[in-house]
Design an enzyme around this catalytic site. Structure first.
Site, PDB file in Angstrom:
ATOM      1  N   CYS A 129       0.820  -1.331  -0.071  1.00  0.00           N
ATOM      2  CA  CYS A 129       0.131  -0.070  -0.098  1.00  0.00           C
ATOM      3  C   CYS A 129       0.946   1.196  -0.026  1.00  0.00           C
ATOM      4  O   CYS A 129       0.241   2.421  -0.331  1.00  0.00           O
ATOM      5  CB  CYS A 129      -0.921  -0.086   1.139  1.00  0.00           C
ATOM      6  SG  CYS A 129      -1.752  -1.342   1.290  1.00  0.00           S
ATOM      7  N   HIS A 279      -3.845   6.932   1.759  1.00  0.00           N
ATOM      8  CA  HIS A 279      -3.900   5.695   1.381  1.00  0.00           C
ATOM      9  C   HIS A 279      -5.399   5.255   1.788  1.00  0.00           C
ATOM     10  O   HIS A 279      -5.860   5.516   2.763  1.00  0.00           O
ATOM     11  CB  HIS A 279      -2.818   4.530   1.774  1.00  0.00           C
ATOM     12  CG  HIS A 279      -3.250   3.373   1.479  1.00  0.00           C
ATOM     13  ND1 HIS A 279      -3.497   3.056   0.354  1.00  0.00           N
ATOM     14  CD2 HIS A 279      -3.408   2.188   2.420  1.00  0.00           C
ATOM     15  CE1 HIS A 279      -3.937   1.686   0.335  1.00  0.00           C
ATOM     16  NE2 HIS A 279      -3.717   0.904   1.742  1.00  0.00           N
ATOM     17  N   ASN A 309      -9.889  -1.038  -0.922  1.00  0.00           N
ATOM     18  CA  ASN A 309      -8.420  -1.074  -1.221  1.00  0.00           C
ATOM     19  C   ASN A 309      -7.910  -1.456  -2.197  1.00  0.00           C
ATOM     20  O   ASN A 309      -7.817  -2.811  -2.671  1.00  0.00           O
ATOM     21  CB  ASN A 309      -7.891  -1.542   0.099  1.00  0.00           C
ATOM     22  CG  ASN A 309      -6.322  -1.406   0.235  1.00  0.00           C
ATOM     23  OD1 ASN A 309      -5.719  -0.950  -0.608  1.00  0.00           O
ATOM     24  ND2 ASN A 309      -5.930  -1.667   1.482  1.00  0.00           N
TER      25      ASN A 309
HETATM   26  N1  COA Z   1     -18.117  -9.783   7.966  1.00  0.00           N
HETATM   27  C1  COA Z   1     -18.826  -9.731   9.120  1.00  0.00           C
HETATM   28  N2  COA Z   1     -18.143 -10.147  10.233  1.00  0.00           N
HETATM   29  C2  COA Z   1     -16.809  -9.887  10.262  1.00  0.00           C
HETATM   30  C3  COA Z   1     -16.005  -9.721   8.965  1.00  0.00           C
HETATM   31  C4  COA Z   1     -16.626  -9.463   8.047  1.00  0.00           C
HETATM   32  N3  COA Z   1     -16.215  -9.413   6.635  1.00  0.00           N
HETATM   33  N4  COA Z   1     -14.537  -9.662   9.268  1.00  0.00           N
HETATM   34  C5  COA Z   1     -14.620 -10.020  10.540  1.00  0.00           C
HETATM   35  N5  COA Z   1     -15.655 -10.253  11.292  1.00  0.00           N
HETATM   36  C6  COA Z   1     -16.018 -10.368  12.613  1.00  0.00           C
HETATM   37  C7  COA Z   1     -14.942 -11.035  13.236  1.00  0.00           C
HETATM   38  O1  COA Z   1     -15.001 -12.524  13.352  1.00  0.00           O
HETATM   39  C8  COA Z   1     -15.197 -10.787  14.720  1.00  0.00           C
HETATM   40  O2  COA Z   1     -16.238 -11.474  15.285  1.00  0.00           O
HETATM   41  P1  COA Z   1     -16.405 -12.273  16.675  1.00  0.00           P
HETATM   42  O3  COA Z   1     -16.342 -10.742  17.736  1.00  0.00           O
HETATM   43  O4  COA Z   1     -17.491 -12.853  16.775  1.00  0.00           O
HETATM   44  O5  COA Z   1     -14.806 -12.501  17.032  1.00  0.00           O
HETATM   45  C9  COA Z   1     -15.903  -9.294  14.681  1.00  0.00           C
HETATM   46  O6  COA Z   1     -16.385  -9.374  13.298  1.00  0.00           O
HETATM   47  C10 COA Z   1     -14.947  -8.150  15.117  1.00  0.00           C
HETATM   48  O7  COA Z   1     -13.815  -8.110  14.419  1.00  0.00           O
HETATM   49  P2  COA Z   1     -12.514  -7.525  14.404  1.00  0.00           P
HETATM   50  O8  COA Z   1     -11.249  -8.007  13.701  1.00  0.00           O
HETATM   51  O9  COA Z   1     -12.305  -7.061  15.757  1.00  0.00           O
HETATM   52  O10 COA Z   1     -13.183  -6.142  13.728  1.00  0.00           O
HETATM   53  P3  COA Z   1     -12.530  -4.694  13.601  1.00  0.00           P
HETATM   54  O11 COA Z   1     -13.432  -3.636  14.307  1.00  0.00           O
HETATM   55  O12 COA Z   1     -11.065  -4.719  14.055  1.00  0.00           O
HETATM   56  O13 COA Z   1     -12.405  -4.749  11.941  1.00  0.00           O
HETATM   57  C11 COA Z   1     -11.112  -4.641   9.987  1.00  0.00           C
HETATM   58  C12 COA Z   1     -11.649  -5.485  11.289  1.00  0.00           C
HETATM   59  C13 COA Z   1     -10.413  -5.606   9.106  1.00  0.00           C
HETATM   60  C14 COA Z   1     -12.120  -3.860   9.272  1.00  0.00           C
HETATM   61  C15 COA Z   1     -10.104  -3.675  10.703  1.00  0.00           C
HETATM   62  O14 COA Z   1      -9.332  -4.381  11.871  1.00  0.00           O
HETATM   63  C16 COA Z   1      -8.975  -2.939   9.922  1.00  0.00           C
HETATM   64  O15 COA Z   1      -9.558  -2.270   8.973  1.00  0.00           O
HETATM   65  N6  COA Z   1      -7.711  -3.242   9.983  1.00  0.00           N
HETATM   66  C17 COA Z   1      -6.897  -2.644   9.156  1.00  0.00           C
HETATM   67  C18 COA Z   1      -6.898  -3.155   7.876  1.00  0.00           C
HETATM   68  C19 COA Z   1      -5.870  -2.580   6.705  1.00  0.00           C
HETATM   69  O16 COA Z   1      -5.903  -1.513   6.776  1.00  0.00           O
HETATM   70  N7  COA Z   1      -5.299  -3.298   5.923  1.00  0.00           N
HETATM   71  C20 COA Z   1      -4.715  -2.954   4.817  1.00  0.00           C
HETATM   72  C21 COA Z   1      -3.560  -2.223   5.295  1.00  0.00           C
HETATM   73  S1  COA Z   1      -2.762  -1.194   4.085  1.00  0.00           S
END
Ligand code: COA
Length: 352
Positions: A129, A279, A309
């Site tokens: 990224c 980004h 993304n």
């Molecule tokens: N749909 C539904 N539920 C989902 C899911 C989806 N696509 N993805 C994860 N979940 C669930 C998880 O399993 C978890 O369930 P649980 O509580 O029963 O265990 C719950 O949602 C919360 O998951 P969590 O990982 O804590 O969510 P979050 O608020 O951290 O959001 C992201 C997840 C991925 C959106 C977030 O962590 C993020 O954006 N991180 C950075 C990603 C990024 O920038 N990547 C590229 C880098 S350049």
């Protein structure tokens, strides 16, 4: 004095729009099924990421990353009024190369029709990224030192064929889309420090490497590819793995620091800068950066809602999107900050 200037800009996204409410029903060929394939939904995706839709290539058509790069490059060259033959260096950022090697830049060079014995230098860079800012730093250095005069810098990603369309992979799968963005960076004679590329800074922290990665192969083993791709037995090898919360926190922290550093080092303020182009990984990350770095909200440009993304492509794609909408204009000053796997990050300030 030679300075590097953005001469032209272009982007390309494949025509197929995939809305959040279609995602749960797609199989691994992206074909809608009657029954749910993945437990996810529009509400979760919108609330956690800000994404509403993204673009996917037609899997059956055999599209490659260099095909997407080609479309964006043609548009950037046309915008710059530069013939492909004038390009003396290609820098291509991607985490989804056409094949393992050779790099994707050489495929792009051929598709542009500028290969052959006098073919230009071709670099692939692997900063995910952060690819656009890393690539701009290289282009700027090459041009200032007189090494090259016209650099084609491209970010291109084809994610959709390498995502896990099951509940197991939903945290990563919903985030990514396909697309490409390109700029032509050229040498100009100018003593005006506010012309062209004003500032770049690239950084990395390798201790974050295993928080976001895609193995595909493991060079410490023989055979290096040991999974059964057809049966999809080894998800860890085949699909991107992410510790989402860690990535989120490091992204916000490093993007805030990098943005403030860019202002400190150049002596510029938000009064001087027209647009903040972060980004596009997660709208919540960008909103947090805007808040903590005290960036005027109306200067922040986002497109993640429509493209997801697209990794190395997000910055030129976002600028081009808002240029087509009439907000961004030639001559505007942009501060761009990126963060990605590695961890890698950086900022750049440049005039369009
Ligand atoms: N749909 C539904 N539920 C989902 C899911 C989806 N696509 N993805 C994860 N979940 C669930 C998880 O399993 C978890 O369930 P649980 O509580 O029963 O265990 C719950 O949602 C919360 O998951 P969590 O990982 O804590 O969510 P979050 O608020 O951290 O959001 C992201 C997840 C991925 C959106 C977030 O962590 C993020 O954006 N991180 C950075 C990603 C990024 O920038 N990547 C590229 C880098 S350049």
């Amino acid at each position: 004095m030679i300075r590097a200037k953005i001469l032209g800009l272009g982007s390309y996204v494949p025509p197929r729009v995939v809305r959040n409410d279609e995602i749960p029903f797609l199989d691994d060929q992206h074909v809608p099924q009657e029954t749910r394939q993945t437990e996810t939904n529009d509400e979760w995706i919108r609330a956690r990421t800000g994404i509403e839709e993204r673009r996917y290539v037609d899997t059956a058509a055999g599209v490659t990353t260099s095909d997407l790069a080609l479309e964006a490059s043609r548009r950037a060259l046309e915008d710059a009024g530069v013939d492909a033959k004038e390009i003396d260096c290609i820098i291509l950022g991607t985490l989804s190369p056409d094949i393992h090697f050779p790099g994707t830049a050489v495929f792009l060079q051929s598709k542009l029709g500028i290969d052959g014995e006098d073919g230009c230098a071709c670099y692939d860079i692997r900063q995910q990224c952060s690819g656009f800012v890393y690539g701009l730093e290289m282009a700027d250095a090459f041009i200032r030192t007189g090494k090259y005069r016209k650099v084609l810098l491209v970010g291109a990603e084809l994610h959709s064929n390498a995502l896990d369309f099951t509940t197991r992979g939903r945290d990563v799968m919903v985030l990514f889309g396909d697309g490409a963005g390109a700029v032509v960076v050229g040498a100009v004679e100018s003593d005006d420090e506010r012309e062209g590329v004003l500032y770049t800074h690239a950084a990395a922290d390798g201790s974050g490497a295993w928080n976001l990665y895609l193995k595909v192969f493991d060079i410490s083993k023989s055979p290096i590819v040991h999974y059964d791709a057809t049966a999809k037995l080894d998800a860890e090898q085949q699909y991107p793995q992410m510790v989402g919360k860690k990535v989120f926190l490091h992204a916000v922290r490093n993007m805030v620091v990098a943005t403030n550093r860019a202002l400190e080092k150049t002596g510029l303020t938000w009064k001087d800068i027209d647009w903040f182009v972060p980004h596009q990984a997660n709208l919540r990350i960008n909103e947090a950066v805007v808040e903590y770095a005290e960036i005027p909200k109306d200067k922040a440009l986002n497109t993640i809602m429509w493209y997801g993304n697209t990794t190395a492509a997000t910055v030129p794609l976002t600028i081009d999107h808002w240029r087509k909408e009439g907000r961004v204009k030639k001559g505007d000053l942009v501060l761009s900050t990126v963060f990605g796997a590695g961890f890698t990050w950086g900022s750049a300030i440049f005039r369009l």
